[in-house]
Scaffold this active site. Sequence first.
Site, PDB file in Angstrom:
ATOM      1  N   TYR A   1      -0.963   0.994   9.532  1.00 53.96           N
ATOM      2  CA  TYR A   1      -1.817   1.592   8.543  1.00 53.96           C
ATOM      3  C   TYR A   1      -0.884   1.685   7.332  1.00 53.96           C
ATOM      4  O   TYR A   1       0.146   2.003   7.266  1.00 53.96           O
ATOM      5  CB  TYR A   1      -1.984   3.036   8.937  1.00 53.96           C
TER       6      TYR A   1
ATOM      7  N   GLU B   1      -6.823   0.791   0.959  1.00 56.66           N
ATOM      8  CA  GLU B   1      -6.622   1.131   2.262  1.00 56.66           C
ATOM      9  C   GLU B   1      -6.508   0.026   3.423  1.00 56.66           C
ATOM     10  O   GLU B   1      -7.581  -0.587   3.485  1.00 56.66           O
ATOM     11  CB  GLU B   1      -7.246   2.383   3.102  1.00 56.66           C
TER      12      GLU B   1
END
Length: 355
Positions: free
Chosen positions: A97, A177
């Site tokens: 992530y 993101e």
Amino acid sequence: MKLLEYEAKQLLRKSHLPVPDSKLIASIADIVTITTPIVLKSQVPTGGRGKLGGVVIVEDANELNQTAKQLFTLDIKGFTPNALLAEEKIEIQDEHYLSLLIDRDTGTIRLVAHRDGGVEVENNQADDFLNIPIDNDAIDSCAVELATYLRYDITLISPFLKQLYRAFIDNDATLLEINPLIYTKTNELTCSDCKMELDDSASFRHPDWQFENTAPNANFVTLNNNGTIATIANGAGLAMATVDAVATAGMTPANFLDIGGGANTASVLAAFQKIVSFPHISAIVINIFAGITRCDEVARAIIAAKQQMTDLPPLYIRLAGTNFEEAVALLSAENIPTLATLEECILNAKEHTHA
Ligand code: GDP
Ligand code: MN
């Protein structure tokens, strides 16, 4: 403004970030251009698609058509896609992530990362994340921290992070993101999924910003396919009040539409086109309170759009605010009456429905 995955990935590609090869499938007919194995991904403006069946790896070419059809109709958190992204299947060695976002409290950008990315990322402990401020001057030391945290060589991480940071700045992003950031079996990084939000107030310096959610009537909401009254209003509050007034009068509103400040011929026409696709509409109630929007502009848009539509149900129009008199004159010259209040529009629509 939130971008769809394929829109965000176009921006990443422009910034020279590694993104899997892909094709946009705008309708089921486009599926013939695809070969397996392939990942089909529903282009809805929400995350969590993987868990809800919105991301499917198709290995067998015979299943492509069927899977694509299912994805086009699959409801994900209230959204169905206008398009699918057909993406090269990546062989995963590791999923991470990585995000950049604006910290509004301090007015700085932060880098947030986790070793274990993918669909379960929110199950990670908050204190497991790398969460550090980042800016242009600190980028080299941030790259070292990120490389150490993710346990990769700095020569892999540093150019990637620099490009990601550039993409964030150049696009006036507020959120960028990458989840998952995939480390492939061939030892490369690629942006497998991307969620991106852009700063609306910077749109003046991005004339190229043309995204699905800024398209005319992106916020047209179907309330009831069998509804009898369609509504067009400007401003979310007025649009809701208009829908409520229809329902209170005992009729069934078919839709909610906040046509926004820039009601123009294209947006009114797009609204009319959607409305006539409902089977039982007997009237369209248009409720505009013009501030920055000018009533005469709206009136011209209604007239132009109406001229292009032969099968339009009757319009009941209430206009108030800037340039109201001019608008009424324009409309009445075309034999399109206007009414003084929303209540009168509703009453007339009701009479017509019962007639
Ligand atoms: P989200 O659930 O909306 O965040 O959709 P993602 O694009 O993140 O996809 C969900 C999951 O599907 C990812 O975390 C991956 O595990 C898996 N996935 C997506 N693309 C690929 C791919 O190319 N290869 C493999 N093996 N898995 C993939
Ligand atoms: Mn994801």
